[in-house]
Enzyme design. Structure first.
Site, short mmCIF file in Angstrom:
data_model
loop_
_atom_site.label_atom_id
_atom_site.label_comp_id
_atom_site.label_asym_id
_atom_site.label_seq_id
_atom_site.Cartn_x
_atom_site.Cartn_y
_atom_site.Cartn_z
N GLU A 204 51.06 107.69 17.19
CA GLU A 204 51.60 107.93 15.86
C GLU A 204 52.83 107.01 15.91
OE1 GLU A 204 51.45 111.72 14.21
OE2 GLU A 204 53.33 111.40 12.95
N ASN B 160 51.88 119.05 7.62
CA ASN B 160 52.94 119.48 8.66
C ASN B 160 53.27 120.72 8.16
OD1 ASN B 160 55.42 120.23 9.94
ND2 ASN B 160 54.96 118.53 11.15
N HIS C 21 56.43 110.68 9.54
CA HIS C 21 57.91 110.89 9.44
C HIS C 21 58.75 110.38 8.28
CE1 HIS C 21 61.60 112.28 10.83
NE2 HIS C 21 60.95 112.97 11.75
N GLY C 22 59.19 111.11 7.42
CA GLY C 22 60.18 110.90 6.31
C GLY C 22 58.99 110.29 5.10
N ARG D 41 58.53 123.79 18.94
CA ARG D 41 59.69 123.14 19.53
C ARG D 41 60.23 124.08 20.49
NH1 ARG D 41 62.37 118.89 16.15
NH2 ARG D 41 63.76 119.01 17.84
N GLU E 291 52.27 119.35 17.80
CA GLU E 291 53.24 118.46 18.27
C GLU E 291 54.01 119.04 19.24
OE1 GLU E 291 55.85 117.14 14.93
OE2 GLU E 291 54.11 116.30 14.01
N GLY F 85 55.11 116.29 6.41
CA GLY F 85 55.49 117.83 6.14
C GLY F 85 56.64 117.87 5.16
N HIS F 86 57.83 117.70 5.54
CA HIS F 86 58.87 117.94 4.78
C HIS F 86 59.19 117.77 3.35
CE1 HIS F 86 63.33 117.66 3.70
NE2 HIS F 86 63.57 118.84 4.56
N ARG G 22 65.76 133.76 7.08
CA ARG G 22 66.16 135.39 7.05
C ARG G 22 65.21 136.37 8.32
NH1 ARG G 22 67.63 137.12 1.70
NH2 ARG G 22 69.51 135.70 1.46
N HIS H 231 54.56 121.67 15.05
CA HIS H 231 55.70 121.52 16.15
C HIS H 231 56.27 122.66 16.64
CE1 HIS H 231 58.98 118.68 17.48
NE2 HIS H 231 58.51 119.35 18.43
N ASP I 129 55.61 122.86 9.42
CA ASP I 129 56.79 123.15 10.12
C ASP I 129 57.81 124.02 8.99
OD1 ASP I 129 56.02 122.43 12.50
OD2 ASP I 129 57.37 120.64 12.60
N HIS I 130 58.18 123.29 8.05
CA HIS I 130 59.37 123.86 7.14
C HIS I 130 58.97 125.09 6.50
CE1 HIS I 130 61.40 121.05 9.19
NE2 HIS I 130 60.60 119.96 8.76
N ARG J 279 62.61 126.80 16.86
CA ARG J 279 63.41 126.82 15.58
C ARG J 279 62.69 127.39 14.30
NH1 ARG J 279 65.77 121.03 15.20
NH2 ARG J 279 66.36 121.44 17.16
N HIS J 280 61.43 126.94 14.27
CA HIS J 280 60.56 127.00 13.21
C HIS J 280 59.37 127.70 13.35
CE1 HIS J 280 59.58 122.89 14.01
NE2 HIS J 280 60.45 122.52 13.32
N THR K 104 65.95 116.47 13.32
CA THR K 104 64.41 116.11 13.38
C THR K 104 64.15 115.14 14.59
OG1 THR K 104 62.41 115.60 12.04
CG2 THR K 104 64.59 114.50 11.64
N THR K 105 62.67 115.11 14.59
CA THR K 105 62.52 113.97 15.66
C THR K 105 62.90 112.57 15.50
OG1 THR K 105 60.45 115.30 16.11
CG2 THR K 105 60.68 113.36 17.18
N1 PXP Z 1 55.06 113.13 12.78
C1 PXP Z 1 55.87 113.60 13.78
C2 PXP Z 1 55.45 113.22 15.27
C3 PXP Z 1 56.69 114.55 13.46
O1 PXP Z 1 57.49 114.64 14.55
C4 PXP Z 1 57.07 114.85 12.05
C5 PXP Z 1 58.30 115.94 11.69
O2 PXP Z 1 57.91 116.98 12.32
C6 PXP Z 1 56.26 114.25 10.88
C7 PXP Z 1 55.24 113.44 11.29
C8 PXP Z 1 56.53 114.66 9.78
O3 PXP Z 1 57.61 114.16 9.12
P1 PXP Z 1 58.18 114.70 7.94
O4 PXP Z 1 58.33 116.13 7.81
O5 PXP Z 1 59.45 113.97 7.70
O6 PXP Z 1 56.98 114.29 6.91
#
Ligand code: PXP
Length: 247
Positions: free
Chosen positions: A158, A14, A197-198, A52, A77, A219-220, A25, A50, A16-17, A56-57, A107-108
């Site tokens: 998921e 992912n 996630h996480g 959104r 997403e 991702g994060h 910036r 994602h 996104d970040h 935001r990103h 976050t979600t």
């Molecule tokens: N899966 C879904 C559906 C999510 O919304 C996210 C966060 O955007 C992730 C996976 C990835 O989570 P993380 O960024 O915490 O790894």
């Protein structure tokens, strides 16, 4: 299929970040599309982004550029809204993961209520499916949500690993057991099982070891770690941990 069958475990990265840092910036840097291309070179099986509602990103332009640039599957997403469905139908990503969105959340925070929102979700899942987009429902590891996802006609779920990832050591085993049960039940009713996630180097192995899970979306943590060791290295280490857990 026997209990021993281990599917190959795909890693969806992912990005996104990367866009979060860019948006801090404004301007063009760092570019999530460049990160996605590098991630593919480092062994990512797919890229997740994602879009959104508040942008935001990831931006609309990022999705357009990812769709063009990527040679590996894109997983979009998205919230279950008409606006997002139209964007998905325009770019035709390989997959779309339906997530709940609240504007104020960081976050979600939870899975989508596939059971409670059946009527609203049915038409969106059907429209995406008709366009040959592989739809997944981002749900809590819960039998009711698995049954509802199946009923909606989504081929994939998921499982939300956030509660497990954030749990105290005392709670962790229980939450892991729930994910294991959900993965086994989901596969038994014909759903393809993903999770995410996480996830971090410290907590990924127990999830990667669940034999029914086919894909992790991460991702994060990977992007944070990339600040210290580079993106290629963070992805390779995660891939290695996943492979070790699966061996
Ligand atoms: N899966 C879904 C559906 C999510 O919304 C996210 C966060 O955007 C992730 C996976 C990835 O989570 P993380 O960024 O915490 O790894």
């Amino acid at each position: 299929m026997t209990e021993k069958t281990h599917h190959r475990l795909r890693l969806g990265v992912n990005v996104d970040h990367v866009a979060t840092v860019r948006q801090a910036r404004g301007g063009d840097n760092p570019d999530p599309v460049r990160a996605a291309i590098l991630a593919a070179e480092a062994g990512a099986d797919g890229i997740t982004a994602h879009l959104r509602e508040d942008r935001r990103h990831i931006s609309d332009d990022d999705i357009a550029r990812l769709s063009k640039a990527l040679k590996i599957p894109l997983n979009l997403e998205m919230a279950a809204t008409d606006e997002m469905a139209a964007i998905a139908l325009k770019h035709l990503p390989h997959a779309a993961c339906i997530v709940p969105e609240k504007r104020e959340e960081r976050t979600t925070e939870g899975g989508i209520d596939a059971a409670g929102q059946h009527n609203r979700l049915t038409s969106i899942v059907a429209a995406l499916g008709a366009a040959r987009i592989r739809v997944s429902m981002f749900i809590e590891p819960d039998k009711r949500q698995l049954d509802a996802s199946k009923l909606l006609g989504a081929p994939v779920v998921e499982l939300h690993t956030g509660a497990y990832a954030n749990a105290s050591p005392a709670e962790r085993e229980n939450l892991l057991a729930k994910i294991r049960e959900a993965a086994a039940y989901g596969e038994s009713i014909g759903l393809e099982i993903h999770a995410g996630h996480g996830l971090t180097y410290d907590n990924v192995k127990a999830i990667a070891a669940i034999p029914q899970i086919r894909e992790l979306n991460i991702g994060h943590f990977l992007m944070g770690e990339a600040m210290f060791v580079g993106l290629e290295s963070s992805i390779r280490t995660m891939r290695q941990l996943m492979d070790e857990a699966r061996a």
